[in-house]
Scaffold this active site. Structure first.
Site, PDB file in Angstrom:
ATOM      1  N   GLN A 111       0.811  -1.233   0.055  1.00 16.35           N
ATOM      2  CA  GLN A 111      -0.057  -0.052  -0.141  1.00 16.35           C
ATOM      3  C   GLN A 111       0.890   1.247   0.101  1.00 16.35           C
ATOM      4  O   GLN A 111       0.423   2.358   0.563  1.00 16.35           O
ATOM      5  CB  GLN A 111      -1.021  -0.059   1.235  1.00 16.35           C
ATOM      6  CG  GLN A 111      -2.048  -1.044   1.231  1.00 16.35           C
ATOM      7  CD  GLN A 111      -2.896  -1.258   2.462  1.00 16.35           C
ATOM      8  OE1 GLN A 111      -2.744  -0.193   3.309  1.00 16.35           O
ATOM      9  NE2 GLN A 111      -3.443  -2.270   2.648  1.00 16.35           N
ATOM     10  N   CYS A 112       1.986   1.135  -0.392  1.00 17.75           N
ATOM     11  CA  CYS A 112       2.979   2.312  -0.445  1.00 17.75           C
ATOM     12  C   CYS A 112       2.750   2.958  -1.832  1.00 17.75           C
ATOM     13  O   CYS A 112       2.498   2.719  -2.733  1.00 17.75           O
ATOM     14  CB  CYS A 112       4.286   1.816  -0.476  1.00 17.75           C
ATOM     15  SG  CYS A 112       5.614   2.977  -0.763  1.00 17.75           S
ATOM     16  N   GLY A 113       3.153   4.212  -1.943  1.00 19.58           N
ATOM     17  CA  GLY A 113       3.126   4.942  -3.074  1.00 19.58           C
ATOM     18  C   GLY A 113       4.204   4.733  -4.418  1.00 19.58           C
ATOM     19  O   GLY A 113       4.189   4.894  -5.266  1.00 19.58           O
TER      20      GLY A 113
END
Length: 238
Positions: A111-113
């Site tokens: 769920q990281c950019g």
């Protein structure tokens, strides 16, 4: 002529005088001088036993230090191949199975950019060089922004379904702190970052040669395809 009783009294007086003289002489003489009438404790059996005990204890201590140092030297990891990790199902994986392979070790998050770009390029890099000896080892980690909250099964399904990841994805680990996985303690000690050893964020990367030695370390924002040249060099590809 002295009577028997007189002789006995005389002998007692002489004995008492002799003892008194000895006592006075011992008081005037330094305790450990050669002239003392009392034995020196320095050479007494008790003292010798004490010295022997101290010497033996010193030898045992020094021997223990040498032994522990030797054991520590023998147990110190020499390469990434010296570690055993858990796969996503909790099974032990001996990293020595990757001897002769070039490794790219990455702490991943779902769920990281940086997730989409990194996972996409990792899949591309692996597809291009897996047959030449490249392995990508992905270690999920939830220490950065809690961006890897899922179970190991959910993480593997996400990576394999969405990004077609074919490289191994291991059990979730910590990469910083006292509970950091041993493999990450080794990686960080082998190649420190620009601002210290700690991993800064998701998708930090370590490039490891065929002998298990850390060659380089890359920041989370360094894209996998941008280090293709270094990967090819380690693979021996012109």
């Amino acid at each position: 002529m002295l009577t028997s009783r007189s002789r006995i009294l005389s002998q007692k007086n002489l004995s008492f005088a002799s003892l008194s003289a000895s006592f006075l002489l011992s008081k005037q003489t330094p305790f450990n001088s050669k002239q003392t009438l009392l034995p020196s404790l320095h050479n007494s059996p008790v003292s010798l036993h004490s010295q022997s005990f101290k010497a033996g204890a010193s030898r045992r201590f020094l021997g223990s230090v040498r032994f522990n140092h030797s054991m520590a030297s023998q147990s110190s990891p020499q390469s990434a191949h010296d570690f055993t990790v858990k796969d996503a199902k909790g099974n032990d994986v001996d990293l020595s199975i990757y001897k002769g392979k070039v490794l790219l070790i990455v702490n991943v998050a779902s769920q990281c950019g940086l997730t989409d770009s990194n996972y996409t390029e990792l899949t591309q890099l692996y597809a291009k060089y897996k047959d030449q000896g490249l392995e990508i080892l992905a270690f999920p980690c939830n220490q950065f922004g809690s961006q890897e909250p899922g179970s190991s099964e959910e993480i593997v399904e996400f990576a394999c379904t969405r990004f077609k990841a074919e490289y191994p994805i291991f059990d979730k680990v910590e990469v910083n702190g006292n509970n950091a996985a041993p493999i990450y303690k080794y990686l960080k000690s082998s190649k420190g970052g620009l601002f210290g050893d700690n991993i800064k964020w998701n998708f930090s990367k370590f490039l490891v040669d065929k002998d298990g030695k850390v060659v380089d370390r890359y920041a989370p924002t360094t894209s996998p395809l941008s280090i293709e040249k270094e990967v090819k060099k380690l693979l021996g590809i012109a």
